[in-house]
Design a protein around this motif. Structure first.
Motif, PDB file in Angstrom:
ATOM      1  N   GLU A  98       8.666 -12.042   6.560  1.00 56.48           N
ATOM      2  CA  GLU A  98       9.952 -12.361   7.180  1.00 56.48           C
ATOM      3  C   GLU A  98      11.075 -12.317   6.135  1.00 56.48           C
ATOM      4  OE1 GLU A  98       9.519 -15.629   9.896  1.00 56.48           O
ATOM      5  OE2 GLU A  98      11.689 -15.966   9.788  1.00 56.48           O
ATOM      6  N   ASN A  99      10.818 -12.896   4.975  1.00 61.56           N
ATOM      7  CA  ASN A  99      11.849 -12.938   3.930  1.00 61.56           C
ATOM      8  C   ASN A  99      12.179 -11.552   3.385  1.00 61.56           C
ATOM      9  OD1 ASN A  99      11.734 -15.666   4.199  1.00 61.56           O
ATOM     10  ND2 ASN A  99      10.550 -16.040   2.324  1.00 61.56           N
ATOM     11  N   ASN A 100      11.204 -10.655   3.456  1.00 63.47           N
ATOM     12  CA  ASN A 100      11.393  -9.334   2.838  1.00 63.47           C
ATOM     13  C   ASN A 100      11.583  -8.202   3.847  1.00 63.47           C
ATOM     14  OD1 ASN A 100      10.884  -9.584  -0.306  1.00 63.47           O
ATOM     15  ND2 ASN A 100       9.550 -11.047   0.726  1.00 63.47           N
ATOM     16  N   GLY A 101      11.763  -8.582   5.098  1.00 60.23           N
ATOM     17  CA  GLY A 101      12.052  -7.572   6.117  1.00 60.23           C
ATOM     18  C   GLY A 101      10.899  -6.622   6.378  1.00 60.23           C
ATOM     19  N   TYR A 102       9.668  -7.095   6.188  1.00 56.05           N
ATOM     20  CA  TYR A 102       8.501  -6.247   6.468  1.00 56.05           C
ATOM     21  C   TYR A 102       8.205  -6.324   7.962  1.00 56.05           C
ATOM     22  CZ  TYR A 102       3.949  -4.015   5.798  1.00 56.05           C
ATOM     23  OH  TYR A 102       2.877  -3.149   5.849  1.00 56.05           O
ATOM     24  N   SER A 103       8.173  -5.183   8.602  1.00 60.42           N
ATOM     25  CA  SER A 103       7.995  -5.162  10.054  1.00 60.42           C
ATOM     26  C   SER A 103       6.510  -5.232  10.403  1.00 60.42           C
ATOM     27  CB  SER A 103       8.624  -3.883  10.603  1.00 60.42           C
ATOM     28  OG  SER A 103       8.494  -3.855  11.981  1.00 60.42           O
ATOM     29  N   GLY A 104       6.012  -6.463  10.534  1.00 64.19           N
ATOM     30  CA  GLY A 104       4.590  -6.654  10.786  1.00 64.19           C
ATOM     31  C   GLY A 104       4.040  -7.642   9.787  1.00 64.19           C
ATOM     32  N   TYR A 105       2.889  -7.319   9.211  1.00 62.74           N
ATOM     33  CA  TYR A 105       2.249  -8.243   8.257  1.00 62.74           C
ATOM     34  C   TYR A 105       1.644  -7.459   7.101  1.00 62.74           C
ATOM     35  CZ  TYR A 105      -1.423 -11.006   6.111  1.00 62.74           C
ATOM     36  OH  TYR A 105      -2.217 -11.625   5.191  1.00 62.74           O
ATOM     37  N   THR A 106       1.796  -7.987   5.902  1.00 65.44           N
ATOM     38  CA  THR A 106       1.017  -7.490   4.764  1.00 65.44           C
ATOM     39  C   THR A 106       0.532  -8.678   3.949  1.00 65.44           C
ATOM     40  OG1 THR A 106       1.003  -6.134   2.761  1.00 65.44           O
ATOM     41  CG2 THR A 106       3.118  -7.139   3.343  1.00 65.44           C
ATOM     42  N   SER A 107      -0.671  -8.563   3.419  1.00 70.58           N
ATOM     43  CA  SER A 107      -1.201  -9.634   2.564  1.00 70.58           C
ATOM     44  C   SER A 107      -0.859  -9.363   1.099  1.00 70.58           C
ATOM     45  CB  SER A 107      -2.729  -9.731   2.727  1.00 70.58           C
ATOM     46  OG  SER A 107      -3.357  -8.556   2.234  1.00 70.58           O
ATOM     47  N   TYR A 108      -0.072  -8.312   0.856  1.00 64.50           N
ATOM     48  CA  TYR A 108       0.193  -7.831  -0.505  1.00 64.50           C
ATOM     49  C   TYR A 108       0.637  -8.935  -1.462  1.00 64.50           C
ATOM     50  CZ  TYR A 108       2.290  -5.129  -4.287  1.00 64.50           C
ATOM     51  OH  TYR A 108       2.608  -4.623  -5.517  1.00 64.50           O
ATOM     52  N   ALA A 109       1.540  -9.811  -0.976  1.00 66.81           N
ATOM     53  CA  ALA A 109       2.124 -10.804  -1.878  1.00 66.81           C
ATOM     54  C   ALA A 109       1.453 -12.172  -1.777  1.00 66.81           C
ATOM     55  CB  ALA A 109       3.617 -10.938  -1.573  1.00 66.81           C
ATOM     56  N   SER A 110       0.505 -12.334  -0.856  1.00 64.63           N
ATOM     57  CA  SER A 110      -0.015 -13.685  -0.601  1.00 64.63           C
ATOM     58  C   SER A 110      -1.506 -13.847  -0.889  1.00 64.63           C
ATOM     59  CB  SER A 110       0.254 -14.076   0.856  1.00 64.63           C
ATOM     60  OG  SER A 110      -0.211 -13.066   1.723  1.00 64.63           O
ATOM     61  N   LEU A 111      -2.305 -12.789  -0.721  1.00 64.73           N
ATOM     62  CA  LEU A 111      -3.762 -12.926  -0.905  1.00 64.73           C
ATOM     63  C   LEU A 111      -4.255 -11.902  -1.924  1.00 64.73           C
ATOM     64  CD1 LEU A 111      -4.848 -13.156   2.852  1.00 64.73           C
ATOM     65  CD2 LEU A 111      -4.617 -15.049   1.248  1.00 64.73           C
ATOM     66  N   SER A 112      -4.777 -12.389  -3.024  1.00 60.45           N
ATOM     67  CA  SER A 112      -5.240 -11.451  -4.049  1.00 60.45           C
ATOM     68  C   SER A 112      -6.760 -11.482  -4.180  1.00 60.45           C
ATOM     69  CB  SER A 112      -4.585 -11.787  -5.392  1.00 60.45           C
ATOM     70  OG  SER A 112      -4.902 -13.124  -5.714  1.00 60.45           O
ATOM     71  N   ASP A 113      -7.432 -12.157  -3.249  1.00 65.62           N
ATOM     72  CA  ASP A 113      -8.877 -12.334  -3.404  1.00 65.62           C
ATOM     73  C   ASP A 113      -9.638 -12.049  -2.104  1.00 65.62           C
ATOM     74  OD1 ASP A 113      -7.867 -14.433  -2.004  1.00 65.62           O
ATOM     75  OD2 ASP A 113      -8.681 -16.012  -3.274  1.00 65.62           O
ATOM     76  N   LEU A 114      -9.202 -11.015  -1.380  1.00 67.02           N
ATOM     77  CA  LEU A 114      -9.862 -10.691  -0.106  1.00 67.02           C
ATOM     78  C   LEU A 114     -11.360 -10.463  -0.281  1.00 67.02           C
ATOM     79  CD1 LEU A 114      -7.334  -8.197   1.576  1.00 67.02           C
ATOM     80  CD2 LEU A 114      -7.797 -10.562   2.239  1.00 67.02           C
ATOM     81  N   THR A 115     -11.756  -9.806  -1.361  1.00 64.17           N
ATOM     82  CA  THR A 115     -13.177  -9.473  -1.540  1.00 64.17           C
ATOM     83  C   THR A 115     -14.019 -10.719  -1.810  1.00 64.17           C
ATOM     84  OG1 THR A 115     -12.809  -9.038  -3.871  1.00 64.17           O
ATOM     85  CG2 THR A 115     -12.753  -7.145  -2.401  1.00 64.17           C
ATOM     86  N   TRP A 116     -13.381 -11.717  -2.340  1.00 68.39           N
ATOM     87  CA  TRP A 116     -14.099 -12.954  -2.632  1.00 68.39           C
ATOM     88  C   TRP A 116     -14.167 -13.840  -1.400  1.00 68.39           C
ATOM     89  CZ3 TRP A 116     -12.539 -18.192  -2.940  1.00 68.39           C
ATOM     90  CH2 TRP A 116     -13.475 -19.037  -3.563  1.00 68.39           C
ATOM     91  N   ARG A 117     -13.104 -13.837  -0.609  1.00 65.97           N
ATOM     92  CA  ARG A 117     -13.035 -14.712   0.570  1.00 65.97           C
ATOM     93  C   ARG A 117     -13.814 -14.196   1.768  1.00 65.97           C
ATOM     94  NH1 ARG A 117      -7.496 -17.625   1.793  1.00 65.97           N
ATOM     95  NH2 ARG A 117      -6.492 -17.610  -0.223  1.00 65.97           N
ATOM     96  N   PHE A 118     -13.846 -12.874   1.930  1.00 66.95           N
ATOM     97  CA  PHE A 118     -14.399 -12.307   3.171  1.00 66.95           C
ATOM     98  C   PHE A 118     -15.464 -11.272   2.840  1.00 66.95           C
ATOM     99  CE2 PHE A 118      -9.944 -13.436   3.711  1.00 66.95           C
ATOM    100  CZ  PHE A 118     -10.027 -14.375   4.731  1.00 66.95           C
ATOM    101  N   PRO A 119     -16.721 -11.522   3.251  1.00 69.76           N
ATOM    102  CA  PRO A 119     -17.817 -10.610   2.898  1.00 69.76           C
ATOM    103  C   PRO A 119     -17.550  -9.157   3.316  1.00 69.76           C
ATOM    104  CG  PRO A 119     -18.678 -12.615   3.914  1.00 69.76           C
ATOM    105  CD  PRO A 119     -17.183 -12.707   3.974  1.00 69.76           C
ATOM    106  N   ILE A 120     -16.888  -8.952   4.453  1.00 69.73           N
ATOM    107  CA  ILE A 120     -16.695  -7.562   4.896  1.00 69.73           C
ATOM    108  C   ILE A 120     -15.775  -6.807   3.928  1.00 69.73           C
ATOM    109  CG2 ILE A 120     -14.768  -7.991   6.493  1.00 69.73           C
ATOM    110  CD1 ILE A 120     -16.298  -5.887   8.343  1.00 69.73           C
ATOM    111  N   PHE A 121     -14.874  -7.519   3.284  1.00 69.71           N
ATOM    112  CA  PHE A 121     -14.024  -6.874   2.296  1.00 69.71           C
ATOM    113  C   PHE A 121     -14.804  -6.566   1.012  1.00 69.71           C
ATOM    114  CE2 PHE A 121     -10.841  -8.121   5.237  1.00 69.71           C
ATOM    115  CZ  PHE A 121      -9.849  -7.162   5.100  1.00 69.71           C
ATOM    116  N   ASN A 122     -15.812  -7.384   0.755  1.00 68.41           N
ATOM    117  CA  ASN A 122     -16.675  -7.086  -0.389  1.00 68.41           C
ATOM    118  C   ASN A 122     -17.515  -5.838  -0.110  1.00 68.41           C
ATOM    119  OD1 ASN A 122     -17.323  -7.861  -3.010  1.00 68.41           O
ATOM    120  ND2 ASN A 122     -19.292  -8.655  -2.316  1.00 68.41           N
ATOM    121  N   GLU A 123     -17.967  -5.717   1.144  1.00 65.83           N
ATOM    122  CA  GLU A 123     -18.703  -4.500   1.535  1.00 65.83           C
ATOM    123  C   GLU A 123     -17.783  -3.285   1.432  1.00 65.83           C
ATOM    124  OE1 GLU A 123     -20.571  -4.853   5.459  1.00 65.83           O
ATOM    125  OE2 GLU A 123     -20.839  -6.989   5.050  1.00 65.83           O
TER     126      GLU A 123
END
Ligand code: FE2
Length: 206
Positions: free
Chosen positions: A47-72
């Motif tokens: 919202e602050n950066n005018g991104y139309s939709g959602y990105t985890s780019y600035a908020s989540l840096s550990d997807l592979t650790w948090r979610f097994p499917i991302f590790n796969e």
């Protein structure tokens, strides 16, 4: 004329995730949507950066650790990247090319992502999770463009390897890789549906 030799060629790698291993794309889509719903910091950033939709780019840096499917997913991408790196003939001095970061992009109708490069990385890429009809293509730009001061434009039907821009309409399950200095953009999503992709950077290990 004796010969014409292509020099300084830009390589774009295109494959299907399934060539690197088994992964349920619909499960990946469900995970992307549920992470987006739960990630309040990410929503706020968009919202602050005018991104139309959602990105985890600035908020989540550990997807592979948090979610097994991302590790796969990481394991599969590792094998695609290794394949590409081998073709690029890098002299890596016994170091590896390893995943640096991975992030989700969910572009709403009308959303786009302006022209950019991925500084400090070696290989960048995107894998496509849900691509409705009319979803924006990814467009790559000839890295020599800024030097082409008096060069005529190319014909519309110029050979693919001579064009100044190359657009690709992705389909779900594809993986695209390129060297991180290659400028690219995501064109406007002309679909009512969400365009879901996962992007990533690989770096030269220490
Ligand atoms: Fe990018």
């Amino acid at each position: 004329m004796k010969s014409i030799t292509p020099l300084f060629v830009t390589q774009l790698y295109l494959s299907n995730l399934s060539r690197g291993g088994e992964l349920d794309i619909s499960e990946l889509e469900v995970s992307c949507r549920s992470i987006a719903e739960d990630d309040l910091a990410g929503q706020q950033w968009c919202e602050n950066n005018g991104y139309s939709g959602y990105t985890s780019y600035a908020s989540l840096s550990d997807l592979t650790w948090r979610f097994p499917i991302f590790n796969e997913l990481k394991d599969i991408l590792d094998s695609h990247v290794a394949n590409f790196v081998e073709k690029l003939d890098f002299d890596l001095d016994d170091r590896d090319i390893v995943l640096e970061d991975m992030w989700i992009n969910i572009l709403d109708e009308g959303g786009s992502h302006g022209s950019h490069i991925h500084p400090h990385s070696v290989i960048s890429g995107t894998t496509y999770v849900s691509i409705p009809n009319e979803a924006g293509e990814i467009r790559f730009e000839d890295p020599r463009l800024q030097f082409m001061m008096s060069a005529p434009p190319r014909k519309k039907d110029a050979r693919n390897d001579l064009k100044t821009f190359h657009s690709h309409h992705p389909v779900a399950g594809e993986v695209l890789l390129w060297e991180s200095w290659l400028r690219h953009e995501v064109r406007q999503n002309g679909s009512k549906g969400e365009r879901i992709s996962i992007s990533f950077n690989y770096k030269w290990s220490d």
